[in-house]
Write a protein that holds these residues in place. Structure first.
Motif, PDB file in Angstrom:
ATOM      1  N   TYR A  16       0.858  -1.184   0.000  1.00 48.63           N
ATOM      2  CA  TYR A  16       0.000   0.000   0.000  1.00 48.63           C
ATOM      3  C   TYR A  16       0.894   1.233   0.000  1.00 48.63           C
ATOM      4  O   TYR A  16       2.015   1.218   0.504  1.00 48.63           O
ATOM      5  CB  TYR A  16      -0.949  -0.001   1.205  1.00 48.63           C
ATOM      6  N   TRP A  17       0.376   2.309  -0.595  1.00 51.42           N
ATOM      7  CA  TRP A  17       1.137   3.545  -0.763  1.00 51.42           C
ATOM      8  C   TRP A  17       0.266   4.722  -0.323  1.00 51.42           C
ATOM      9  O   TRP A  17      -0.822   4.944  -0.861  1.00 51.42           O
ATOM     10  CB  TRP A  17       1.558   3.735  -2.214  1.00 51.42           C
ATOM     11  N   ILE A  18       0.746   5.477   0.655  1.00 45.97           N
ATOM     12  CA  ILE A  18      -0.001   6.618   1.185  1.00 45.97           C
ATOM     13  C   ILE A  18       0.457   7.891   0.483  1.00 45.97           C
ATOM     14  O   ILE A  18       1.658   8.086   0.269  1.00 45.97           O
ATOM     15  CB  ILE A  18       0.208   6.741   2.705  1.00 45.97           C
ATOM     16  N   TYR A  19      -0.484   8.755   0.116  1.00 40.25           N
ATOM     17  CA  TYR A  19      -0.163  10.026  -0.536  1.00 40.25           C
ATOM     18  C   TYR A  19      -1.271  11.025  -0.239  1.00 40.25           C
ATOM     19  O   TYR A  19      -2.319  10.675   0.309  1.00 40.25           O
ATOM     20  CB  TYR A  19      -0.005   9.839  -2.052  1.00 40.25           C
ATOM     21  N   PHE A  20      -1.014  12.283  -0.573  1.00 41.44           N
ATOM     22  CA  PHE A  20      -2.046  13.309  -0.418  1.00 41.44           C
ATOM     23  C   PHE A  20      -2.712  13.518  -1.772  1.00 41.44           C
ATOM     24  O   PHE A  20      -2.057  13.893  -2.754  1.00 41.44           O
ATOM     25  CB  PHE A  20      -1.451  14.628   0.078  1.00 41.44           C
ATOM     26  N   ASN A  21      -4.006  13.262  -1.822  1.00 46.59           N
ATOM     27  CA  ASN A  21      -4.778  13.354  -3.060  1.00 46.59           C
ATOM     28  C   ASN A  21      -5.222  14.806  -3.258  1.00 46.59           C
ATOM     29  O   ASN A  21      -6.044  15.326  -2.495  1.00 46.59           O
ATOM     30  CB  ASN A  21      -5.991  12.421  -2.988  1.00 46.59           C
ATOM     31  N   THR A  22      -4.683  15.472  -4.284  1.00 45.77           N
ATOM     32  CA  THR A  22      -5.028  16.877  -4.512  1.00 45.77           C
ATOM     33  C   THR A  22      -6.431  17.048  -5.088  1.00 45.77           C
ATOM     34  O   THR A  22      -6.964  18.151  -5.069  1.00 45.77           O
ATOM     35  CB  THR A  22      -4.009  17.510  -5.470  1.00 45.77           C
ATOM     36  N   ARG A  23      -7.015  15.976  -5.588  1.00 45.65           N
ATOM     37  CA  ARG A  23      -8.384  16.076  -6.115  1.00 45.65           C
ATOM     38  C   ARG A  23      -9.390  16.091  -4.976  1.00 45.65           C
ATOM     39  O   ARG A  23     -10.324  16.900  -4.962  1.00 45.65           O
ATOM     40  CB  ARG A  23      -8.671  14.917  -7.070  1.00 45.65           C
ATOM     41  N   THR A  24      -9.204  15.209  -3.991  1.00 50.27           N
ATOM     42  CA  THR A  24     -10.115  15.155  -2.853  1.00 50.27           C
ATOM     43  C   THR A  24      -9.636  16.030  -1.697  1.00 50.27           C
ATOM     44  O   THR A  24     -10.374  16.244  -0.738  1.00 50.27           O
ATOM     45  CB  THR A  24     -10.255  13.706  -2.360  1.00 50.27           C
ATOM     46  N   GLU A  25      -8.376  16.503  -1.792  1.00 53.05           N
ATOM     47  CA  GLU A  25      -7.746  17.305  -0.750  1.00 53.05           C
ATOM     48  C   GLU A  25      -7.712  16.561   0.577  1.00 53.05           C
ATOM     49  O   GLU A  25      -7.897  17.130   1.650  1.00 53.05           O
ATOM     50  CB  GLU A  25      -8.448  18.669  -0.601  1.00 53.05           C
ATOM     51  N   LYS A  26      -7.436  15.260   0.487  1.00 54.52           N
ATOM     52  CA  LYS A  26      -7.312  14.417   1.668  1.00 54.52           C
ATOM     53  C   LYS A  26      -6.169  13.430   1.463  1.00 54.52           C
ATOM     54  O   LYS A  26      -5.773  13.149   0.338  1.00 54.52           O
ATOM     55  CB  LYS A  26      -8.615  13.638   1.920  1.00 54.52           C
ATOM     56  N   PHE A  27      -5.662  12.895   2.586  1.00 52.38           N
ATOM     57  CA  PHE A  27      -4.673  11.836   2.498  1.00 52.38           C
ATOM     58  C   PHE A  27      -5.373  10.557   2.051  1.00 52.38           C
ATOM     59  O   PHE A  27      -6.459  10.225   2.521  1.00 52.38           O
ATOM     60  CB  PHE A  27      -3.965  11.634   3.837  1.00 52.38           C
ATOM     61  N   ASP A  28      -4.740   9.848   1.135  1.00 55.28           N
ATOM     62  CA  ASP A  28      -5.359   8.697   0.492  1.00 55.28           C
ATOM     63  C   ASP A  28      -4.348   7.555   0.453  1.00 55.28           C
ATOM     64  O   ASP A  28      -3.149   7.763   0.705  1.00 55.28           O
ATOM     65  CB  ASP A  28      -5.810   9.066  -0.919  1.00 55.28           C
ATOM     66  N   THR A  29      -4.836   6.354   0.142  1.00 58.87           N
ATOM     67  CA  THR A  29      -3.968   5.176   0.102  1.00 58.87           C
ATOM     68  C   THR A  29      -4.284   4.343  -1.131  1.00 58.87           C
ATOM     69  O   THR A  29      -5.456   4.032  -1.391  1.00 58.87           O
ATOM     70  CB  THR A  29      -4.146   4.300   1.360  1.00 58.87           C
TER      71      THR A  29
END
Length: 473
Positions: free
Chosen positions: A389-402
């Motif tokens: 799994y890879w965690i990142y900040f999603n700029t589309r949802t403006e939330k941290f995502d995995t």
């Protein structure tokens, strides 16, 4: 005679020195050819892979060939790490991107690629280029920074530094373009004036500070047909690069001035009159990420996961090959190689890691690819999302995502721990211990000699006490 010997000695010294220099500059590189079926919007890529061996990405001198019916775009650089027998082999990857000038099937003859005065040829091949979705690019003023003052002069040429985002998050990529736009119905005869001197100076002025830069490497101005507010223009793009803000400080792009020559007729003669175009100043204000323990530690952007595995049904002890590629419009090289830990059920062994950043149309994409060897030890059904799994900040949802693996594997057979097996360990302290005979008494020189020394000292001490006692008596 002595002078002759000195001459030959000096001659041999220079010959050996020259051979040593050639050996030091010799680079063992390989050539990779990209996809041979592309659309006109996509780029064709030729890559070379060079082992580091003390080289840096700036110390290697390379040259890619010119291809008929294709225009050279930028060169991207990436790094690759291969794990072989417990050793890490680092490599540098240089990729030349080519833009097709037309649609059809094009023959590419055998050409040379030069690296540090050494050359290799690739075999001839065909490239199939299919039409793109459209013949022009539509620039939406809502997505780039175009002032009302510029849009009001729709019938006149204008100079513009535009950004794909004016409020990016810290770590999110924003692409700057520096271009001259000339309306389709323009009647003025214009020509550039010493762009080889003007453009480099202007680029130095517009480059933002406190940012990581990934340049598209435009070597000449890129000419294309675009639309702005449903009006057609010819765009002369001089510079394009994607930047990743390192903090939330405001980024001020100053107004730039470019001198152009306008042809005017004076009687029967033509006269060049200099005119100056100015671009509006541009302000980019990066936004801080939400409060989170992983803020500034994970990539920022929009990503997707592409993965594959050699088989989804296997037996215990059988080797499976798992490949993952995390691709997106963020700086993908920031992905850390996850520390995979083997457990009671599965053994993991990372075989190779490759990261690269490369231009694709008007975006800069990042790619992190890994190949993992999986050896299941217990039967059962396993969801790989527990491990990959890879965690990142999603700029589309403006939330941290995995991003999580979607692959499940089914393992059959007997548990492999019925007999300890350390043969797959690369550098284990206990490798092969299961093959030793535990009934055999082995002389341990450190333990046994220490015990013997202690016994000797004790014996001497007893003898001394006895002698002292006997003397007194």
């Amino acid at each position: 005679m002595n002078s002759r010997n000195a001459f030959w000695g000096l001659f041999l010294y220079f010959i050996l020195g020259f051979q040593t220099l050639l050996a030091q500059n010799k680079v063992d590189f390989s050539i990779q050819i990209g996809s041979k079926n592309i659309t006109q919007d996509e780029t064709f890529v030729i890559s070379i892979t060079v082992p580091t061996n003390g080289n840096t990405s700036e110390s290697v001198i390379y040259k890619f060939p010119e291809l008929a019916n294709f225009q050279k775009l930028g060169i991207s650089r990436g790094k690759s790490s291969n794990y072989l027998n417990g050793q890490i082999e680092q490599r540098i990857i240089y990729s030349q991107h080519y833009q097709a000038l037309g649609v059809g099937q094009f023959y590419i003859p055998s050409e040379e690629v030069m690296v540090n005065q050494q050359s290799q040829k690739f075999d001839p091949f065909y490239i199939s280029v299919s039409p793109s979705n459209g013949t022009s690019t539509d620039i939406n003023p809502n997505e780039v920074s175009i002032s009302d003052e510029v849009l009001a002069k729709a019938n006149q040429p204008f100079l513009l530094v535009s950004s794909s985002h004016v409020r990016p998050f810290v770590g999110q990529g924003f692409t700057l373009k520096f271009s001259l736009f000339v309306p389709e119905n323009n009647t003025q005869e214009l020509e550039f004036d010493r762009n080889d001197i003007q453009i480099p100076k202007l680029i130095q002025q517009l480059r933002p500070r406190n940012c990581w830069e990934e340049s598209f490497g435009l070597q000449v101005e890129k000419v294309s047909q675009v639309e702005v507010n449903q009006k057609k223009y010819t765009e002369y793009r001089f510079f394009q690069a994607t930047y990743f803000a390192l903090n939330n400080r405001p980024i001020q792009i100053p107004s730039l001035s470019l001198q152009i020559l306008k042809k005017e007729k004076v009687g029967v003669d033509a006269k060049s009159v200099p005119i100056v175009f100015k671009s509006p100043a541009l302000l980019i204000q990066p936004r801080s990420l939400p409060n989170h323990p992983l803020a500034s530690k994970v990539p920022v952007g929009i990503y997707e996961l592409k993965e594959s595995i050699s088989k989804i049904k296997a037996k215990t002890g059988e080797q499976l090959m798992y490949s993952s590629s995390v691709i997106g419009d963020g700086n993908g090289i920031l992905w850390d190689s996850k520390g995979l830990e083997s457990d009671y059920f599965i053994d993991f062994n990372r075989l190779s890691t490759q990261s690269s950043v490369y231009p694709s149309m008007d975006k800069m994409l990042g790619n992190k690819t890994e190949i993992i060897q999986i050896i299941p030890k217990q039967p059962g059904k396993f969801a790989l999302k527990q491990y990959f799994y890879w965690i990142y900040f999603n700029t589309r949802t403006e939330k941290f995502d995995t991003l999580r693996s979607k692959i499940d594997v089914e393992i059959q057979g007997q548990p492999s721990d019925s007999r300890l097996n350390t043969s797959r360990e690369m550098d284990g302290l206990y490798r092969g211990i299961e093959n030793l005979n535990s009934d055999e008494v082995v002389w341990n020189r450190w333990v046994n000699w220490r015990q013997l020394a202690n016994l000797t000292i004790f014996s001497i001490f007893v003898v001394l006490i006895f002698l002292v006692w006997k003397t007194k008596k």
